[in-house]
Design a protein around this motif. Structure first.
Motif, mmCIF file in Angstrom:
data_model
loop_
_atom_site.group_PDB
_atom_site.id
_atom_site.type_symbol
_atom_site.label_atom_id
_atom_site.label_comp_id
_atom_site.label_asym_id
_atom_site.label_seq_id
_atom_site.Cartn_x
_atom_site.Cartn_y
_atom_site.Cartn_z
ATOM 1 N N UNK A 6 36.389 -54.077 -48.821
ATOM 2 C CA UNK A 6 37.581 -53.620 -49.242
ATOM 3 C C UNK A 6 38.572 -54.813 -48.763
ATOM 4 N N UNK A 7 39.943 -54.382 -49.263
ATOM 5 C CA UNK A 7 41.107 -55.306 -48.966
ATOM 6 C C UNK A 7 41.844 -54.991 -47.892
ATOM 7 N N UNK A 8 41.690 -55.645 -46.910
ATOM 8 C CA UNK A 8 42.328 -55.460 -45.480
ATOM 9 C C UNK A 8 43.534 -56.295 -45.606
ATOM 10 N N UNK A 9 44.721 -55.572 -45.089
ATOM 11 C CA UNK A 9 45.821 -56.075 -44.838
ATOM 12 C C UNK A 9 45.824 -56.911 -43.336
ATOM 13 N N UNK A 10 46.240 -58.180 -43.247
ATOM 14 C CA UNK A 10 46.108 -58.785 -41.964
ATOM 15 C C UNK A 10 47.380 -59.307 -41.354
ATOM 16 N N UNK A 11 48.008 -58.677 -40.415
ATOM 17 C CA UNK A 11 49.318 -59.308 -39.858
ATOM 18 C C UNK A 11 49.297 -60.088 -38.717
ATOM 19 N N UNK A 57 40.181 -60.377 -48.549
ATOM 20 C CA UNK A 57 39.105 -60.043 -49.420
ATOM 21 C C UNK A 57 37.868 -60.519 -49.003
ATOM 22 N N UNK A 58 37.472 -61.412 -48.022
ATOM 23 C CA UNK A 58 36.279 -61.944 -47.508
ATOM 24 C C UNK A 58 36.389 -62.204 -46.145
ATOM 25 N N UNK A 59 35.458 -61.453 -45.794
ATOM 26 C CA UNK A 59 35.524 -61.419 -43.950
ATOM 27 C C UNK A 59 35.486 -62.605 -43.262
ATOM 28 N N UNK A 60 34.970 -63.705 -44.100
ATOM 29 C CA UNK A 60 34.765 -65.145 -43.303
ATOM 30 C C UNK A 60 36.227 -65.671 -43.263
ATOM 31 N N UNK A 61 37.118 -65.137 -43.916
ATOM 32 C CA UNK A 61 38.328 -66.007 -43.920
ATOM 33 C C UNK A 61 39.286 -65.126 -42.651
ATOM 34 N N UNK A 62 38.639 -64.132 -42.056
ATOM 35 C CA UNK A 62 39.557 -63.602 -40.880
ATOM 36 C C UNK A 62 39.923 -64.723 -39.863
ATOM 37 N N UNK A 63 41.160 -64.824 -39.694
ATOM 38 C CA UNK A 63 41.639 -65.733 -38.554
ATOM 39 C C UNK A 63 41.128 -65.162 -37.056
ATOM 40 N N UNK A 64 41.123 -66.203 -36.334
ATOM 41 C CA UNK A 64 40.906 -65.806 -34.970
ATOM 42 C C UNK A 64 41.408 -64.634 -34.241
ATOM 43 N N UNK A 91 47.056 -48.626 -39.985
ATOM 44 C CA UNK A 91 46.597 -49.740 -39.120
ATOM 45 C C UNK A 91 45.328 -48.920 -38.599
ATOM 46 N N UNK A 92 44.245 -50.035 -38.222
ATOM 47 C CA UNK A 92 42.908 -49.446 -37.692
ATOM 48 C C UNK A 92 42.638 -50.681 -36.926
ATOM 49 N N UNK A 93 41.496 -50.335 -35.947
ATOM 50 C CA UNK A 93 41.190 -51.167 -35.073
ATOM 51 C C UNK A 93 39.767 -51.836 -35.500
ATOM 52 N N UNK A 94 39.924 -52.966 -36.131
ATOM 53 C CA UNK A 94 38.859 -53.563 -37.141
ATOM 54 C C UNK A 94 38.275 -54.934 -36.352
ATOM 55 N N UNK A 95 37.164 -55.061 -36.511
ATOM 56 C CA UNK A 95 36.566 -56.225 -36.155
ATOM 57 C C UNK A 95 35.503 -57.056 -36.925
ATOM 58 N N UNK A 96 35.392 -58.198 -36.933
ATOM 59 C CA UNK A 96 34.269 -58.925 -37.752
ATOM 60 C C UNK A 96 32.873 -58.869 -36.954
ATOM 61 N N UNK A 97 32.015 -58.385 -37.621
ATOM 62 C CA UNK A 97 30.658 -58.362 -37.188
ATOM 63 C C UNK A 97 29.739 -59.562 -37.998
ATOM 64 N N UNK A 137 28.265 -61.453 -42.887
ATOM 65 C CA UNK A 137 29.255 -60.953 -41.892
ATOM 66 C C UNK A 137 30.246 -59.928 -42.679
ATOM 67 N N UNK A 138 30.538 -58.915 -41.894
ATOM 68 C CA UNK A 138 31.401 -57.956 -42.604
ATOM 69 C C UNK A 138 32.559 -57.238 -41.595
ATOM 70 N N UNK A 139 33.633 -56.839 -42.032
ATOM 71 C CA UNK A 139 34.426 -56.095 -41.256
ATOM 72 C C UNK A 139 34.221 -54.781 -41.021
ATOM 73 N N UNK A 140 34.327 -54.170 -39.776
ATOM 74 C CA UNK A 140 34.031 -52.955 -39.581
ATOM 75 C C UNK A 140 34.888 -52.360 -38.253
ATOM 76 N N UNK A 141 34.895 -51.003 -38.303
ATOM 77 C CA UNK A 141 35.772 -50.522 -37.308
ATOM 78 C C UNK A 141 35.140 -50.633 -35.870
ATOM 79 N N UNK A 142 35.777 -50.907 -35.031
ATOM 80 C CA UNK A 142 35.443 -51.391 -33.412
ATOM 81 C C UNK A 142 34.382 -50.290 -33.041
ATOM 82 N N UNK A 143 34.828 -48.947 -33.258
ATOM 83 C CA UNK A 143 33.849 -48.167 -32.789
ATOM 84 C C UNK A 143 32.461 -48.043 -33.569
#
Lengths: 375, 601
Positions: B373-378, B388-395, B481-487, B500-506
């Motif tokens: 899905x589309x995440x908003x990254x602050x 829109x692409x998990x690979x582009x998630x910054x550090x 807002x949500x606690x998301x991580x890249x797996x 790779x994909x984004x998933x909730x930490x839990x």
């Protein structure tokens, strides 16, 4: 060229066997022999006497099930119609049970090599496999062959039989070693579709005994035979020096061969091209027209190259790269350099000065290696 | 034809309640087509739709009905897509209608989508009348369903036609009810042109063909039209109405009518669904309400299985986009998969449809990555962007926080399955809102769920946990807002970016574990052992191993075997071709797709 004669009859089908064979009554067998003799004559007339015949192989089924007169008539026809060399290797496969009493005759009419289906020295394994013979039958057959004057005997044994332990296999191998045949084939059991074994063991993928055990049994056999002076010259074949099966080597070296009889395969030149073909597999069709073909395909140069490599690699001496260059006008390396480097780096093939062969590890993964050479 | 004798309507129904069959019968009974000409389902003219039993692109049919009062009426039947992914398109189609036939299955009664669609129709001020379908079924209970409609929806249903569209029973009653219960269109021919676009398709010869409903004014060949939202202007070449499956040109279209126009428009993006058409020389004062720019909700990477087919994939996407303004794509590169495109879709069904069309109509073999899905990254530097692409998630150190899209979902389910379904929603991080029994045995559950929890396999899970009885509908609520991580997935210690994909930490551990298990089954054994690991921020959280193959060799190969054995080797080699090389591991393309369905049975 080589000649293969298929005898598709046996007394009872073994539990693991998926070959084109089965029981038939004597009348059908006689009709079959008549058709086969016709086929030999007609094929010979078509081909002409150009190429000398260096090996003849009667396989089955159980060729020894035929009456000696019948076998004799077939072989005599071959001698009549083809230019068989004086030192030709002429083999017949025999079942220890049905061969008794016929060996003298077979030697007399010109067979000089017998291949005996021993499979195992253990009664329970023979029974599981659905063999009709006993270990005693085998011993009698072996000595019978020696008495008849066969000085080139091959014995088939089987590894990876369900339930087989290293001790059991070692006993079988040792029994064979004590007899000291000139040639030994040791086949790892394959569970083929359409066999009673498939019904029973088909669920498990791969060898019933497990891959680990299968390989252990295989390499144990190799070690035992090698240490007794047998040359491991093909993945499943062993021979005393100079007793390699010339007929089978022909297959791996891509000699021409003419197969006759039900469902027999050939690889022969036709109008300047090489053609792989197979006779009809329907007994009715065959009796009506023994020249009926089921399939036939002209080999392309690429296919000939592929075959040369993957069939050649089955032999421990490997592919003769000089021969390859002579035959195809290019080096093996120029066609497969990257593949060879890749496989060498993985420890699967060994590149000698004029050969390419499988390493021990390459034997375990033969199909993987062979597939890399398909174009 | 005066407005009094026009009826613009649609049919709304839950999937499989018989919408398309009823549409066929209406077309048949109004005599526009002979029995022989009738295809199985006239409205659905894409193969794909037929197989899925749903209608994807809305279309319209104009038929003429001679009523019992002896007068002829023009029926414009506007077809609406039947899936939540196309909610916006549905709403625009509804806005083009004055009334709706509500088809309810006499055995199954009201379903979640029935409700969603009815409410949508009522929101658009449509006059809705119900029809009870499939009364020929042994399990039909028309009276129970009538009561249910009155109780739950609150519309008059006592005199609802009881029909079987399949058997052709009661169709006359439906046609008469259309005349009697659906109001004729209002509108003024003399006012400036105002028309609502409810669909558009691309035709290689005519350019874009725009489907619209006339609200006011008139339009004919030569009219200079303006699309009020996109500001595209074009001169009309042809106007006309819809026969069954064909276009029938006419002189002029006036207020209340439904039809099409062509104007040498090259791109469907100029004629967005919901936009207002007006006369450039005499524009109306304001556009029709309700226009929205379509937003992609789900993204995934689409790659050609054979890298050499990249240009073909690009051409195919270009062509599809001509016809589908809601499809977005832009080039991207993956280490694992090579050159491909990141595509945006309305939802998972839309994604599947596009994927199938690419494969079927354009003969492409595709590998798609896990939908995201589309995440908003602050970011900590105060900036933000849409991911829109998990690979582009910054550090992680650069991320202040992240937000994910949340949907409001309605699930209708029989009493026995309420437990399992609530359990499912809970494990998918659902927030319980309410539950009401709409009748004794059926409940309507309302949940708020993160979109990324339902795009994978939620619908399948729902079906399996309710033995197929649950129905489901959702709409986007907003971002939270949500606690998301890249797996990340590592195969033989190499990261496979496409996995790779984004998933909730839990859920990271659980997802990672299941990914590894699935991949273990999908990756064939190699000559060596292959560890498969799931990692979050470099820390391995799950691991499986693909054991080494010990043996792959045929014991026998003699004269008769050569042809047969070669076929075997060829198969082995063929299989390799369909694999992707990651380091020295070959991963079958299937593996990339299999991880999309992780629900444990």
């Amino acid at each position: 060229m080589e000649i293969y004669i298929h005898i598709p009859f046996c007394e009872k089908k073994c539990n693991y066997c998926d070959f084109l064979s089965g029981p038939a009554d004597p009348k059908v067998r006689q009709l079959y022999v008549n058709a086969l003799v016709n086929e030999i004559r007609e094929r010979a007339a078509k081909i002409g006497r150009g190429e000398k015949v260096t090996t003849i192989y009667f396989g089955g089924g159980t060729p020894s099930i035929l009456e000696t007169e019948q076998t004799g008539a077939i072989l005599a026809t071959l001698f009549e119609e083809f230019d068989v060399t004086d030192d030709a290797e002429i083999t017949i496969e025999v079942n220890p049970k049905s061969a008794g009493g016929k060996l003298q005759f077979l030697r007399g009419v010109g067979f000089n090599r017998v291949s005996i289906g021993m499979q195992s020295a253990h009664a329970e394994e023979l029974e599981l496999l659905g063999r009709i013979h006993t270990h005693d039958d085998f011993l009698k057959c072996f000595w019978g062959a020696r008495e008849a004057g066969f000085n080139n005997i091959s014995v088939d044994i089987m590894t990876a039989i369900p339930g087989q332990t290293e001790e059991m296999l070692a006993e079988t191998v040792n029994t064979v070693l004590r007899l000291s045949p000139e040639h030994i084939s040791a086949y790892s059991l394959m569970i083929e579709k359409g066999t009673p074994f498939y019904e029973r063991f088909g669920e498990t993928e791969g060898p019933v005994v497990g891959e680990e055990t299968e390989r252990r049994l295989y390499w144990m056999t190799v070690d035992m035979l090698k240490s007794h002076g047998y040359r491991h010259y093909e993945i499943s074949n062993f021979a005393k020096p100079d007793f390699e099966s010339r007929h089978n080597m022909g297959y791996w070296k891509r000699e021409h061969y003419l197969g006759m009889g039900l469902g027999a395969s050939s690889c022969m030149p036709e109008d300047g091209a090489e053609v792989r073909s197979r006779n009809t597999t329907s007994i009715e069709a065959y009796l009506k027209d023994p020249l009926a073909r089921e399939e036939s395909s002209i080999l392309t140069r690429d296919e000939m190259i592929e075959e040369t490599v993957y069939l050649g690699l089955r032999m421990m001496d490997g592919v003769d790269t000089d021969d390859f260059q002579k035959k195809f006008g290019v080096t093996l390396r120029s066609l497969y350099g990257d593949t060879i480097d890749d496989l060498s780096a993985q420890g699967l093939v060994y590149e000698g000065s004029s050969s390419l062969s499988l390493t021990d590890m390459g034997i375990d993964y033969g199909n993987h290696v062979f597939a890399q050479f398909l174009r | 034809m005066d407005r009094e004798h026009i009826r613009n309507f649609c049919i709304i129904a839950h999937i499989d309640h018989g919408k398309s069959t009823l549409a066929d019968r209406i077309i048949e009974k109004t005599g526009l087509l002979t029995q022989r000409e009738m295809q199985e389902q006239v409205l659905d003219n894409m193969d794909l739709e037929r197989e899925r039993g749903i209608t994807i692109k809305s279309q319209a049919v104009r038929t003429v009905y001679k009523a019992k009062n002896g007068e002829e009426y023009v029926f414009n039947l506007i077809d609406t897509p039947g899936h939540v992914d196309f909610n916006y398109e549905v709403s625009r189609s509804l806005a083009a209608c004055d009334g709706a036939i509500l088809v309810v299955d006499a055995a199954q009664g009201i379903e979640a989508q029935t409700l969603a669609n009815v409410y949508l129709a009522l929101d658009h001020d449509l006059d809705v009348f119900p029809v009870i379908n499939k009364i020929d079924l042994p399990s039909a209970e028309p009276d129970r369903v009538i009561n249910e409609i009155e109780d739950v929806i609150g519309i008059e249903a006592m005199d609802a036609p009881k029909i079987s569209a399949k058997m052709g029973i009661g169709i006359e009653d439906v046609l008469e009810a259309v005349v009697a219960k659906i109001p004729p269109p209002s509108g003024d021919e003399d006012k400036p042109l105002k028309a609502l676009i409810f669909d558009s398709i691309y035709d290689p010869y005519k350019g874009v063909i725009v489907f619209f409903r006339m609200m006011d004014g008139r339009v004919k060949r030569g009219t200079k039209v303006r699309m009020m939202a996109t500001q595209a202007v074009a001169e009309v070449v042809e106007v006309g109405t819809f026969g069954a499956g064909q276009f029938i040109p006419c002189e002029e279209l006036t207020a209340g009518m439904v039809g099409y126009l062509t104007a040498s428009i090259k791109n469907v993006r100029d004629t967005m669904v919901g936009d207002t058409i007006t006369d450039d020389d005499r524009p109306c004062s304001e556009a029709l309400p309700g226009y929205k720019k379509v937003q992609s909700m789900v993204f995934c990477g689409v790659y050609p299985a054979d890298g050499a087919k990249y240009p073909d994939l690009r051409d195919a996407l270009e062509k599809l986009q001509l016809n589908d303004a809601s499809l977005n794509y832009e080039p991207e590169t993956s280490v694992a998969l090579g050159f491909g495109f990141r595509c945006g879709f309305l939802g998972l069904l839309h994604l599947e449809i596009i994927q199938e069309r690419l494969e079927r109509e354009y003969n492409l073999d595709l590998v798609t990555t896990a939908p995201s899905v589309v995440y908003k990254v602050f970011k900590t530097d105060g900036t933000s962007f849409d991911l829109t692409n998990p690979t582009n998630l910054p550090d992680p150190s650069e991320i202040e926080h992240m937000e994910e899209p949340i949907v409001s979902a309605e699930i209708m389910v029989t009493k026995d399955f309420v437990g399992p379904i609530m359990d499912l929603c809970q494990t998918r991080r659902g927030r319980y809102i309410s539950m009401e029994y709409i009748e004794e045995t059926r409940a309507l559950l309302k949940y708020e769920l993160p979109l990324n929890e339902i795009i994978y396999d939620f619908f399948d899970a729902l079906k399996s946990r309710s033995k197929g009885y649950a129905s489901f509908d959702y709409e986007l609520k907003g971002y939270e807002q949500s606690k998301l991580v890249k797996l990340d997935i590592l195969v033989n210690r190499e990261e496979v970016d496409a996995l790779s994909f984004i998933v909730h930490a839990d859920s990271a551990y659980d997802r990672g574990r299941r990914m590894c298990e699935k991949l273990k089954d999908e990756i064939p054994r190699h000559l060596f052992e292959i560890p498969i690991q799931a990692a979050v921020g470099g820390r391995v959280i799950a691991r499986e191993t693909v054991k080494a193959m010990r043996k792959d060799v045929l014991a026998k190969c003699y004269g008769g075997d050569i042809t047969r054995k070669k076929k075997l080797l060829e198969k082995q080699k063929e299989g390799k071709k369909r694999m992707r090389q990651i380091g020295n591991v070959e991963i079958p393309q299937k593996a990339f797709m299999s991880v999309l369905k992780l629900e444990e049975d």
